[in-house]
Scaffold this motif. Structure first.
Motif, PDB file in Angstrom:
ATOM      1  N   UNK A   1       1.929   8.702 -18.745  1.00 54.63           N
ATOM      2  CA  UNK A   1       1.418   8.831 -17.373  1.00 54.63           C
ATOM      3  C   UNK A   1      -0.028   8.359 -17.278  1.00 54.63           C
ATOM      4  N   UNK A   2      -0.832   8.660 -18.287  1.00 55.67           N
ATOM      5  CA  UNK A   2      -2.226   8.192 -18.283  1.00 55.67           C
ATOM      6  C   UNK A   2      -2.288   6.666 -18.416  1.00 55.67           C
ATOM      7  N   UNK A   3      -1.401   6.089 -19.235  1.00 49.25           N
ATOM      8  CA  UNK A   3      -1.333   4.629 -19.346  1.00 49.25           C
ATOM      9  C   UNK A   3      -0.956   4.017 -18.001  1.00 49.25           C
ATOM     10  N   UNK A   4       0.029   4.624 -17.337  1.00 52.72           N
ATOM     11  CA  UNK A   4       0.477   4.092 -16.055  1.00 52.72           C
ATOM     12  C   UNK A   4      -0.595   4.248 -14.978  1.00 52.72           C
ATOM     13  N   UNK A   5      -1.321   5.345 -15.015  1.00 53.57           N
ATOM     14  CA  UNK A   5      -2.409   5.539 -14.053  1.00 53.57           C
ATOM     15  C   UNK A   5      -3.444   4.437 -14.181  1.00 53.57           C
ATOM     16  N   UNK A   6      -3.763   4.060 -15.411  1.00 56.22           N
ATOM     17  CA  UNK A   6      -4.707   2.957 -15.623  1.00 56.22           C
ATOM     18  C   UNK A   6      -4.085   1.625 -15.212  1.00 56.22           C
TER      19      UNK A   6
ATOM     20  N   UNK B   1       2.477  10.136  -9.895  1.00 55.44           N
ATOM     21  CA  UNK B   1       1.610  10.198 -11.076  1.00 55.44           C
ATOM     22  C   UNK B   1       0.760  11.457 -11.071  1.00 55.44           C
ATOM     23  N   UNK B   2       0.137  11.762  -9.934  1.00 57.09           N
ATOM     24  CA  UNK B   2      -0.767  12.926  -9.876  1.00 57.09           C
ATOM     25  C   UNK B   2       0.009  14.244  -9.918  1.00 57.09           C
ATOM     26  N   UNK B   3       1.195  14.290  -9.325  1.00 60.86           N
ATOM     27  CA  UNK B   3       2.031  15.494  -9.436  1.00 60.86           C
ATOM     28  C   UNK B   3       2.436  15.713 -10.896  1.00 60.86           C
ATOM     29  N   UNK B   4       2.782  14.632 -11.582  1.00 57.97           N
ATOM     30  CA  UNK B   4       3.156  14.730 -13.003  1.00 57.97           C
ATOM     31  C   UNK B   4       1.981  15.223 -13.838  1.00 57.97           C
ATOM     32  N   UNK B   5       0.797  14.684 -13.587  1.00 62.03           N
ATOM     33  CA  UNK B   5      -0.393  15.128 -14.324  1.00 62.03           C
ATOM     34  C   UNK B   5      -0.695  16.596 -14.039  1.00 62.03           C
TER      35      UNK B   5
ATOM     36  N   UNK C   1       6.162  -0.319 -11.294  1.00 66.29           N
ATOM     37  CA  UNK C   1       7.490  -0.243 -11.903  1.00 66.29           C
ATOM     38  C   UNK C   1       7.551   0.813 -13.012  1.00 66.29           C
ATOM     39  N   UNK C   2       6.494   0.915 -13.804  1.00 66.82           N
ATOM     40  CA  UNK C   2       6.493   1.927 -14.866  1.00 66.82           C
ATOM     41  C   UNK C   2       6.519   3.347 -14.295  1.00 66.82           C
ATOM     42  N   UNK C   3       5.992   3.520 -13.083  1.00 61.69           N
ATOM     43  CA  UNK C   3       6.001   4.857 -12.465  1.00 61.69           C
ATOM     44  C   UNK C   3       7.410   5.322 -12.155  1.00 61.69           C
ATOM     45  N   UNK C   4       8.363   4.390 -12.071  1.00 61.30           N
ATOM     46  CA  UNK C   4       9.762   4.788 -11.837  1.00 61.30           C
ATOM     47  C   UNK C   4      10.307   5.546 -13.044  1.00 61.30           C
ATOM     48  N   UNK C   5       9.874   5.169 -14.241  1.00 64.10           N
ATOM     49  CA  UNK C   5      10.283   5.901 -15.440  1.00 64.10           C
ATOM     50  C   UNK C   5       9.734   7.324 -15.405  1.00 64.10           C
ATOM     51  N   UNK C   6       8.513   7.468 -14.914  1.00 66.71           N
ATOM     52  CA  UNK C   6       7.899   8.794 -14.833  1.00 66.71           C
ATOM     53  C   UNK C   6       8.698   9.713 -13.919  1.00 66.71           C
ATOM     54  N   UNK C   7       9.090   9.208 -12.748  1.00 67.33           N
ATOM     55  CA  UNK C   7       9.786  10.084 -11.789  1.00 67.33           C
ATOM     56  C   UNK C   7      11.183  10.450 -12.299  1.00 67.33           C
ATOM     57  N   UNK C   8      11.814   9.588 -13.104  1.00 67.74           N
ATOM     58  CA  UNK C   8      13.095   9.955 -13.719  1.00 67.74           C
ATOM     59  C   UNK C   8      12.886  11.091 -14.719  1.00 67.74           C
ATOM     60  N   UNK C   9      11.877  10.948 -15.572  1.00 69.51           N
ATOM     61  CA  UNK C   9      11.618  11.960 -16.599  1.00 69.51           C
ATOM     62  C   UNK C   9      10.979  13.225 -16.035  1.00 69.51           C
ATOM     63  N   UNK C  10      10.499  13.150 -14.794  1.00 69.79           N
ATOM     64  CA  UNK C  10       9.975  14.364 -14.151  1.00 69.79           C
ATOM     65  C   UNK C  10      11.071  15.403 -13.937  1.00 69.79           C
TER      66      UNK C  10
ATOM     67  N   UNK D   1       0.812  -1.215   0.000  1.00 70.74           N
ATOM     68  CA  UNK D   1       0.000   0.000   0.000  1.00 70.74           C
ATOM     69  C   UNK D   1       0.845   1.265   0.000  1.00 70.74           C
ATOM     70  N   UNK D   2       1.977   1.257   0.733  1.00 73.67           N
ATOM     71  CA  UNK D   2       2.758   2.483   0.823  1.00 73.67           C
ATOM     72  C   UNK D   2       3.498   2.790  -0.477  1.00 73.67           C
ATOM     73  N   UNK D   3       3.978   1.775  -1.165  1.00 74.97           N
ATOM     74  CA  UNK D   3       4.577   1.999  -2.480  1.00 74.97           C
ATOM     75  C   UNK D   3       3.515   2.412  -3.494  1.00 74.97           C
ATOM     76  N   UNK D   4       2.311   1.893  -3.326  1.00 75.63           N
ATOM     77  CA  UNK D   4       1.177   2.297  -4.162  1.00 75.63           C
ATOM     78  C   UNK D   4       0.901   3.793  -3.975  1.00 75.63           C
ATOM     79  N   UNK D   5       0.910   4.247  -2.719  1.00 80.02           N
ATOM     80  CA  UNK D   5       0.670   5.663  -2.419  1.00 80.02           C
ATOM     81  C   UNK D   5       1.786   6.528  -2.995  1.00 80.02           C
ATOM     82  N   UNK D   6       3.037   6.101  -2.817  1.00 81.33           N
ATOM     83  CA  UNK D   6       4.168   6.860  -3.361  1.00 81.33           C
ATOM     84  C   UNK D   6       4.064   7.002  -4.882  1.00 81.33           C
ATOM     85  N   UNK D   7       3.699   5.911  -5.550  1.00 83.41           N
ATOM     86  CA  UNK D   7       3.561   5.955  -7.009  1.00 83.41           C
ATOM     87  C   UNK D   7       2.420   6.863  -7.437  1.00 83.41           C
TER      88      UNK D   7
END
Length: 387
Positions: free
Chosen positions: A314-319, A273-277, A330-339, A263-269
């Protein structure tokens, strides 16, 4: 078991957080901050070298595989057959090379050097192209490192390395507009390190063919990308099928409620995602009345493909993260790098008034400390220990 290792883990995350805060403040006060990032990378690598995994952790399962591949001989056809049949042959070769260094701890050390070296290369590269304030460099570094992906780098090994390579290639192709012939082979390497890397590459190639290349060479580039896809499928379809099967297994485990979920890694991801959006929403909607419309046309031409990919991915990863946690996480890790480049492009733009940038900086700083707090207390990072 958690109580037994409580003090070593507090020390581990304490060192990680303290080092991050020190680097953050040193960047603000150092002229040659790129050298500081190199030193920071080596420090993170040494944290990987001295990391002592708990029983059952990813690294304890990887070390026997490392020793197995180290025994292979590259001049032996049977060894090559086993490597190519592994599903991720580049990872097998990687393990073979590092397994022969004489100490298995070189694996997390080298992996941290490569992974963070590639991630920080995005910061160094964009600062050569744009007039970026040091406080913004420090801020985006704080945001990225507060996500707490060190354990994924020094213990999980393959996923973060694969995604760091993908992120580097995406930046070069979409922001710097480099020619694909140089970076498509690197994308193949990333895809053959981990199945999540392959998923990220497939999503990127789809976007790149549809939207990612512009200008007078668009037809030629699209044709080249299409040929790349065809050739990759002809010669690598077995690996693609294995990756799809792996994804199907993840989905089946998720539907049966037997897959991994934390759950906590889910929250972090989700926070990432929402900050990126939010940043992307701001990019598309917020325009400075004085300078904004002229800058909008210029930036849309220069960075529109990158921004479009970030929104698409990001929308794909959110789904995905709601459907199957393991893949979306795991895909959210790519988002935070590109952020990192995403945030800097917004902060250097003239499309936004200074008052807005001030509020955005404060928001990112607050979110960063929330991420760091959760990562250190309940995230995967809290398993970091050195004894």
């Amino acid at each position: 078991l958690e109580i037994m290792y409580l003090i070593p883990r507090i020390i581990g995350v304490g060192i990680y957080a303290l080092l991050l805060i020190i680097v953050y403040y040193l960047i603000l006060r150092t002229k040659r901050w790129s050298i500081l990032l190199n030193i920071y990378t080596i420090a993170l690598a040494f944290m990987g070298f001295f990391y002592v995994p708990m029983d059952g952790s990813d690294l304890t399962r990887i070390y026997p595989v490392l020793q197995l591949y180290a025994q292979y001989a590259l001049d032996d056809p049977d060894s090559w057959t086993a490597i190519m049949a592994s599903g991720t042959p580049m990872a097998a070769l990687y393990y073979h090379v590092l397994g022969n260094l004489g100490d298995e701890r070189w694996l997390p050390f080298v992996n941290a050097c490569l992974t963070y070296g590639l991630c920080f290369a995005l910061l160094k590269s964009i600062c050569k192209r744009k007039q970026v304030l040091k406080k913004d460099v420090a801020l985006v570094l704080l945001f990225f490192m507060s996500r707490g992906l060190l354990m994924m780098t020094i213990a999980n090994i393959r996923t973060m390395l694969s995604l760091a390579i993908v992120a580097y290639c995406i930046y070069k192709l979409l922001v710097e507009r480099k020619r694909g012939i140089k970076y498509f082979p690197l994308l193949i390497v990333a895809a053959l390190i981990h199945t999540v890397g392959m998923a990220a590459v497939m999503i990127f190639i789809i976007y790149y063919i549809l939207k990612g290349n512009k200008g007078k060479n668009r037809l030629f580039t699209t044709l080249g990308a299409f040929i790349f896809v065809v050739v990759s499928y002809v010669y690598g379809r077995n690996y693609i099928h294995l990756a799809i099967d792996k994804g199907g297994d993840y989905l089946a485990y998720s539907q049966a409620s037997t897959g991994y979920f934390y759950i906590w890694e889910f929250i972090l991801s989700l926070i990432v995602i929402f900050v990126t959006l939010f940043i992307l929403l701001v990019y598309y909607l917020k325009i400075n009345r004085k300078f904004g419309f002229e800058e909008y046309k210029k930036e849309r031409e220069e960075y529109g493909a990158f921004m479009g990919f970030m929104l698409f991915f990001t929308l794909i990863d959110l789904a995905a993260i709601w459907i199957e946690f393991n893949i979306g996480w795991r895909l959210s890790w790519l988002i935070v790098i590109l952020d990192m480049p995403l945030l800097l492009l917004v902060l250097v733009s003239k499309r936004y008034p200074d008052t807005f940038k001030y509020r955005l900086r404060n928001l990112i700083k607050i979110v960063s400390f929330i991420l760091l707090f959760i990562a250190c207390i309940r995230g995967d990072l809290c398993s970091l220990k050195f004894v």
